[in-house]
Every structure is written in structure tokens, then in C-alpha cells.
Design a protein around this motif. Structure first.
Motif, mmCIF file in Angstrom:
data_model
loop_
_atom_site.group_PDB
_atom_site.id
_atom_site.type_symbol
_atom_site.label_atom_id
_atom_site.label_comp_id
_atom_site.label_asym_id
_atom_site.label_seq_id
_atom_site.Cartn_x
_atom_site.Cartn_y
_atom_site.Cartn_z
ATOM 1 N N ALA A 110 -11.407 4.547 10.814
ATOM 2 C CA ALA A 110 -10.724 5.812 10.500
ATOM 3 C C ALA A 110 -10.978 6.148 9.030
ATOM 4 N N ALA A 111 -10.502 7.323 8.638
ATOM 5 C CA ALA A 111 -10.782 7.803 7.269
ATOM 6 C C ALA A 111 -10.204 6.849 6.222
ATOM 7 N N VAL A 112 -8.973 6.467 6.433
ATOM 8 C CA VAL A 112 -8.328 5.552 5.490
ATOM 9 C C VAL A 112 -8.034 4.277 6.235
ATOM 10 N N THR A 113 -8.415 3.168 5.669
ATOM 11 C CA THR A 113 -8.286 1.925 6.432
ATOM 12 C C THR A 113 -7.355 0.958 5.731
ATOM 13 N N PHE B 236 -12.840 4.744 0.112
ATOM 14 C CA PHE B 236 -12.410 3.493 0.720
ATOM 15 C C PHE B 236 -13.540 2.478 0.890
ATOM 16 N N ALA B 237 -14.658 2.754 0.234
ATOM 17 C CA ALA B 237 -15.690 1.723 0.130
ATOM 18 C C ALA B 237 -15.332 0.773 -1.015
ATOM 19 N N PHE B 238 -14.436 1.179 -1.899
ATOM 20 C CA PHE B 238 -13.963 0.328 -2.993
ATOM 21 C C PHE B 238 -15.122 -0.252 -3.810
ATOM 22 N N ILE C 247 2.091 3.759 6.536
ATOM 23 C CA ILE C 247 0.732 3.901 6.016
ATOM 24 C C ILE C 247 -0.198 4.619 7.008
ATOM 25 N N ARG C 248 0.135 4.547 8.306
ATOM 26 C CA ARG C 248 -0.727 5.167 9.322
ATOM 27 C C ARG C 248 -0.835 6.678 9.160
ATOM 28 N N TRP D 217 -1.575 8.455 6.698
ATOM 29 C CA TRP D 217 -2.741 8.962 5.968
ATOM 30 C C TRP D 217 -3.767 9.506 6.946
ATOM 31 N N ASN D 218 -3.864 8.853 8.115
ATOM 32 C CA ASN D 218 -4.742 9.376 9.159
ATOM 33 C C ASN D 218 -3.991 10.233 10.163
ATOM 34 N N ARG E 136 -9.485 -4.525 3.651
ATOM 35 C CA ARG E 136 -10.164 -4.069 2.445
ATOM 36 C C ARG E 136 -11.621 -4.486 2.528
ATOM 37 N N ASP E 137 -12.454 -3.485 2.398
ATOM 38 C CA ASP E 137 -13.895 -3.663 2.510
ATOM 39 C C ASP E 137 -14.383 -4.836 1.665
ATOM 40 N N SER F 62 0.851 -1.187 0.000
ATOM 41 C CA SER F 62 0.000 0.000 0.000
ATOM 42 C C SER F 62 0.897 1.250 0.000
ATOM 43 N N ILE G 14 -4.514 12.575 4.234
ATOM 44 C CA ILE G 14 -5.766 12.464 3.476
ATOM 45 C C ILE G 14 -6.441 13.825 3.322
ATOM 46 N N ILE H 273 1.469 -4.239 11.086
ATOM 47 C CA ILE H 273 0.662 -3.372 10.226
ATOM 48 C C ILE H 273 0.346 -4.085 8.917
#
Lengths: 409, 409
Positions: free
Chosen positions: A406-409, B258-260, B63-64, B66-67, A362-363, A38, B72, A358
Motif C-alpha cells: 500500500a502507499a504507506v506501510t 516510504f523507501a526511507f 495508523i491504517r 493513512w491508506n 520498515r524497508d 508511528s 496520505i 498492528i
């Protein structure tokens, strides 16, 4: 058991020809980083390189650095370094814009090269931006999106299809497409092919030219370690260089940008894929990451990647944890990741992060663990698998704090 | 004479309320930098800020960030900081992509908002990328370019015009358009207006909302000092937020990225102008530059800019050098630059660079000197003018080495 597994892992690390490269990356203490797919980790050389670009080239050189530091050539020279990583010739790849923007350019170019055909064929569940970039052209009235499940792509390739657009390694499951076979099928149907290499370029062998691919795009910030939002890259097979006309006709894609003429005339070759002024800081960081991947070598990275994920599964098995694997069991058929389906995948991912492991979620229900082979150890596999076993055994996902999205997962 | 002029210049510097800000920029010794309108100078704070983003946020946070570091939110938060510099509301501006890419988005959006109209009206000699971005849409069959000299724009605004696209301050001559009057003329003809603020934003007062402008774009690496190829910005007036549909429908412009999901649904508001993953290193550098411009204040910058260029002309006059000025003589009618026409402009520019005075040349015969008011002194004006006088008096442009054209000029 933990000790025995760690012992085995350390033996594997001792025999690992890439073990020394871990020290070329900055990795935070107490973290096992399984999300290099990622955002790739930071090469230790990057901060000093950027310091030099910022203080020396920008601060001291100012506008002169477009020539003296060859800023003007960076999109091409970095593209040429990426090219051998994906089976392309140096003049077929350029580093520019984002993956999304490059997708738009090449989808539009393909539509123009196949007059009378409007269909862009892809698969449901492809990485969203790949599908979304078709939507923009659809709204313009120029494209028509068609989705077919991966088993049915070949039969969906009819005389209306201008372009087959697929991600080589699936972002969520890690499944890998047969690039050669699908490219041939598309060509047989008169269509062009655009491969998104975001989840394979720099981690696995990719041979665009051997597969006779037409176009490709890829991401700079995953396995190429170019930093957050790094410039992306685009590939156009040399045989198409004169026929490709992409609609983002900015001044850096012009034949003679500094003639400042009123009329657009595309540069020869891959340069016409450029649009605006290239982002020098991002390109400089990308170059460090690309150089490092090239030094390690994609074949060695791929071998280690397979070994890491096989060992991870082996450790899970020894602990007796049976999770639903959605990635192919055959390591040669998947990318550098393992994805598991679990109804509590989000909270499990958070619980792992709480333990310093870490990965990402993914949804709606996928726990995705990436194994960036340049900087991960077999020891990390043994420990990450143990943490996953313990999170599962303890039901740690039930902790309400692990369910705050959180906003970005 | 030199001493007397320097004396006067130093008195002006002593009285300059912005004099202290020069020390906030890194400027190389022995250089008078008159090209901040091409690449702004380096703020001293930028290297440490980038070091922090690279080592801390990328290296440690991975990656953390982003939050945790709000990566973001950077496109929006930096956009909100740019907004007051150009007379916009904080929710009307976003920092993303290049100026060229943002031009494409907004030209295409305008075409969709004015069905039945295909003409994009601009002027010959506008900055090339503005004209070229129309060409891409023309080739797609969606647009038709029409060029009219600036005196004849109003009469060229007929019922076929979807969009009037102009650069507020001309890159070559520094001439400034009457934004309010032209916006009104376009609206009266049923057309929308897109202003390119690349040569005015951050240097001169711009009041997009008072002029009822529809769209704008601008450059991050000139007067905003964001670094080479910095991210650009885009403005959409709030009244158009729901009606704007731009075709670069990447995942960062999605309502729920991020709902993809497979289907694109645009984010509400200015966010739908985003396309791919934002370039964090470039955005971080841009933010430092924007913060500094905001701290100094556009009105003060504009006042000093006028005073600098007036003083420069005054000094030239005292030395008795009469060059053909193509910029307006009235400082209120021009941007932060002076442009002179001379058949040997290229070699004169090179001779000046040889003396440490960095201006630039614009094909075929323009010597362009930019007066970035944040870091230039009146003393620099006196000395730069003297160098120009001496280059001219000595015929230094005849030196053959000054006629070797480099890639970027």
C-alpha cells in the motif's frame, strides 16, 4: 502453553500501576496496537476537547478567542508542558510546525552560530527527514552533509563540523545513543548538537539539560498522542536564546507581531522559533496527549516499556521462536520497541494485521513492534507474540494478498 | 431612518441568491461578524466532520487510516479543490504548512531559478510575514530585499530582481493589484512573480493561469473558513514543476517517502512542495470550508461582496457620516473589505465590539471591516453602519476601557 502464558501476563497486568490508564484511551475492539510509535492512540478526552475548541472557541468566540481562549499562548504553554518530559526548562520548548520544519530552523541556526564550519554530521540510516533537511541547506550552498556510522561519529567530529544531528532512539532498530557522551564529544570538537527526540520523547527519560544539549526537536503524534500530523516541538537551551537566528522569520516569531512593522526583529527567547500562525486545532489535540503523558509520568512509562518488551521476548522464547532481533537485547539500551529482521518482514507484518495485531514494516526487511506503555497490557504481549509465532509456523506470509504494498506501510 | 434602511436591507436579503448559505455557518447570537477576513466563521458541518476524523479515522482506524481514509492524499486532493477557486489546474496547488513557510519555500525556489539575481521586490506595508520571510533569506546571504511603493514597482523591476512578491489584495486597505499587468511587467524584466492570495482567494475571482503567474500562496483560515491556523496552500505553475527546488526538503516531498532512503530526491510535480507529515485534523477542517466556498462559487461571492460593501457605504452616507475611506471607492478595485482611517480607530473598534459588531483594528489608525459574503446579510450592513454612526456620534471611543490593548488586536 497459551493459557499458562496468558495467566502470567494477567498477573503482571494486575500488578501494573499503570493498568488504569489504558481506559483513558480509545482502542478499537479486536486490535492489539503495536504502532503507537508511528501514531499514538486517541485519548478519550480528545474528541470533547476538540468539540469545545471548535464549537465554543472558534464558532462562538471567533477572532476574540486569540485572546479570550489564549490561542496566542498555546505554542508556549504546550511547549512548557512538554519541557519537563525531556529535561528542559519551561521557557526552552515551543510547540510549532512539523519536525521537519523545526529541523531546518535549527540546522540553519547552528550553521550561523559556527561561521566557517559547514559540515552537518549525522549517521547513515538516520530517519530520512533528518537527512533530507540537510539536503535543502546543502543545495542552498550553506551546508555540507557528512555521514559516519555510529561507532565512528566521534572521530568524524573535526573542525569543519558545525552540528551533530542525531535521532536519540533509532526509528528502525530502537538503538539509543548515549546523549551525554556524544554531546560532550561534539562540544569538545567545537560543534553544536541537535537531538531528534521523535522516538524517545514521552516514552523514555530524556534529560536535555543534564546532557548540556544545545537543540532538540520532537514529534507530537507518536508517544505524545497528539493525533495524525500533530504539531511538533523544538528546544533551544536558554544559553543560546539570544544567539539563535533561524531563517523562517515569520510574523509569529517577531518581537511585536501586531505592530505590523516592515522590518523583522526576533522575539526574545524561544518565541523566535515560531514562524506562521499556529494551528489551533492540532495544538488543542496535542495538549490533551501531553497532559496525559505528564500525568502518567515518563519514568513509570519507561519502566513499563522495558517490562513489556522483556516479557514479549520471553514469550517468544517459550514458544521457541528465534527471530533475528536488530534492537539491543539490553532493554535499557533501546527505545520502546523491538525490531526483527526477516526477508519476508512485509508479508509477516500484513499477516499480523490480518489477525488484528498492528505493527509496522520498515524497508527493506524490518518488522517493527512498538510498545506504547500508556495503553498496552502484558496480555497484549502474550497474544501478539503468539500470533507472531503462528504466522511464522504456518508460513502465512506466503499468502499473496499479504504482498500487496500500500502507499504507506 | 433606521427602519427605512432596515426595510431596504431586508428587501436586498430577500433577493439575495446566497441568502440560504448563511444557515450553513454557525454564528453566535447578537454578533455581526465583520472579521471573516481574519478568521472565517465555522461551517456547521465542521464539528461532525472532525468528530468522524478523530473518533473514526484516528481512534478506530489508527495508523491504517493513512491508506484507508486516504490521509496520505489529502494535501493533494484539497489542493485540487482550491485550484479552481484561484484559476489554477488541480495538479498545481497543494495544501500544506503555513502561508509563511510556503512563502519561504517559493522565494528560495525563485532565487535558485534566477541565478545571479538576488533582489526580492515587494512594497512597503505589505503584510508583515511576506516581508519578514525575505529577511530570513537575506540573513542567509541569499536574498536582498527591495521595497518600492506600488506606483513605482514597474520601474524598480531591473535586471537584479529575481522575484516580485506581492499580496493581491492589501490586508490593510483592501486595494487590489493588477495581477496580469504586474506579472507581465515582472516577466518582461526577467523576474518571476509570487502572489499572496490570503485576502483574495475564496472571496474574489483570481485567475493565476490567465495572468501567467509563476507562484502563489494563500491562507486557509480567512475566506476559506478552515479554522484558526488552518493549513495554507501553495501554487506552482505546471511549466515550472521540474525546475522548482525548494529548500524545505522533508520526507513528504520525497519521490518515494516510504523507501526511507538516505538521499533526497524530489517528488515530481507539486508534491515536492510538501515538507513534514501533514496535519490531518487541520486539513479535514479546511476541506469542509473549501467545499462550501466551491459550492457557493467565487463569482457569486464576489458579486455579493461588492454589493455588501457598496450598501454599507450607502447607509453611512444616508446617516451623514463621513469617515476617511482608505479602500478604493470603486468596489471592483478592492477586496471584500472597507478600511477607514481614524486617530481613534483602536477605541472605535473596541466600542463596536462592545456592541457586538466585530471588526478589527490595524496599527496605527485603521478600522478594518471585512464583508465575508458567504454568511453576511444586507441587514448586517445596515445595523453595523448604524452602530458605527452611533459610536462616532456619541464619542464612545473616549471610554477608557476601550483603550486597553490586548495581545492580538
Amino acid at each position: 502453553m497459551r493459557d499458562a502464558l496468558l495467566q502470567r501476563a494477567r498477573e503482571l497486568d494486575a500488578a501494573d500501576p499503570l493498568a488504569g490508564f489504558r481506559d483513558r484511551f480509545m482502542l478499537p475492539d479486536g486490535v492489539i496496537y503495536l504502532d503507537g510509535n508511528s501514531l499514538g492512540a486517541l485519548p478519550k478526552e480528545t474528541p470533547s476537547r476538540l468539540e469545545c475548541v471548535i464549537r465554543g472557541e472558534w464558532g462562538e468566540g471567533l477572532i476574540r478567542s486569540w485572546n479570550s481562549a489564549d490561542w496566542i499562548g498555546m505554542t508556549r504553554s504546550i511547549g512548557a508542558k512538554i519541557a519537563p518530559l525531556v529535561g528542559a526548562n519551561p521557557n526552552e520548548v515551543i510547540a510549532c510546525d512539523s519536525t521537519s520544519v523545526n529541523l531546518f530552523k535549527l540546522i540553519a541556526a547552528a550553521l550561523e552560530m559556527r561561521p566557517g564550519r559547514k559540515v552537518i554530521l549525522s549517521e547513515p540510516g538516520n530517519f530520512p527527514t533528518d537527512l533530507y533537511m540537510i539536503a535543502g541547506l546543502e543545495r542552498q550552498g550553506l551546508a555540507q552533509r557528512r555521514l559516519a556510522d555510529r561507532g565512528k561519529l566521534a572521530e568524524a567530529l573535526d573542525a569543519d563540523v558545525a552540528l551533530l544531528l542525531l535521532t536519540h532512539v533509532h526509528y528502525k532498530t530502537g538503538e539509543m545513543h548515549d546523549m551525554a557522551a556524544l554531546t560532550k564529544a561534539a562540544h569538545d570538537a567545537g560543534a553544536l548538537v541537535l537531538w531528534d527526540l521523535s522516538h524517545s520523547g514521552g516514552a523514555l527519560p530524556v534529560d536535555l539539560n543534564a546532557c548540556e544539549a544545545d537543540f532538540a526537536v520532537g514529534c507530537g503524534y507518536k508517544y505524545l498522542n497528539g493525533g495524525p500530523g500533530a504539531p511538533a516541538y523544538a528546544f533551544v537551551a536558554e544559553r543560546h536564546h539570544e544567539a539563535v537566528h533561524q531563517p523562517l522569520t515569520g510574523w509569529f516569531g517577531h518581537e511585536v507581531p501586531f505592530a505590523f512593522s516592515d522590518d523583522y526583529s526576533p522575539a526574545p527567547g524561544i518565541d523566535r522559533l515560531q514562524c506562521g500562525t499556529p494551528p489551533i486545532l492540532g495544538l488543542a489535540a496535542l495538549e490533551v496527549g501531553v497532559d496525559l503523558v505528564a500525568e502518567i509520568g515518563v519514568d513509570r512509562l519507561a519502566r513499563k516499556s522495558r517490562a513489556l518488551s522483556e516479557f514479549f521476548l520471553e514469550v517468544l522464547g517459550e514458544w521457541g521462536l528465534d527471530l533475528e532481533l536488530v534492537s539491543p537485547l539490553d532493554s535499557a539500551a533501546r527505545g520502546s520497541q523491538l525490531s526483527f529482521r526477516h526477508p519476508e518482514a512485509y508479508a509477516i507484518c500484513q499477516a499480523l494485521i490480518g489477525r488484528g495485531v498492528i505493527g509496522d514494516f520498515r524497508d527493506p526487511d524490518i518488522l517493527r513492534l512498538g510498545f506504547a506503555p500508556a495503553y498496552l497490557r502484558f496480555e497484549d504481549m502474550a497474544e501478539a507474540a503468539r500470533h507472531l509465532v503462528e504466522v511464522h509456523a504456518n508460513g502465512e506470509w506466503q499468502n499473496p494478498e499479504f504482498n500487496q504494498r500500500a502507499a504507506v506501510t
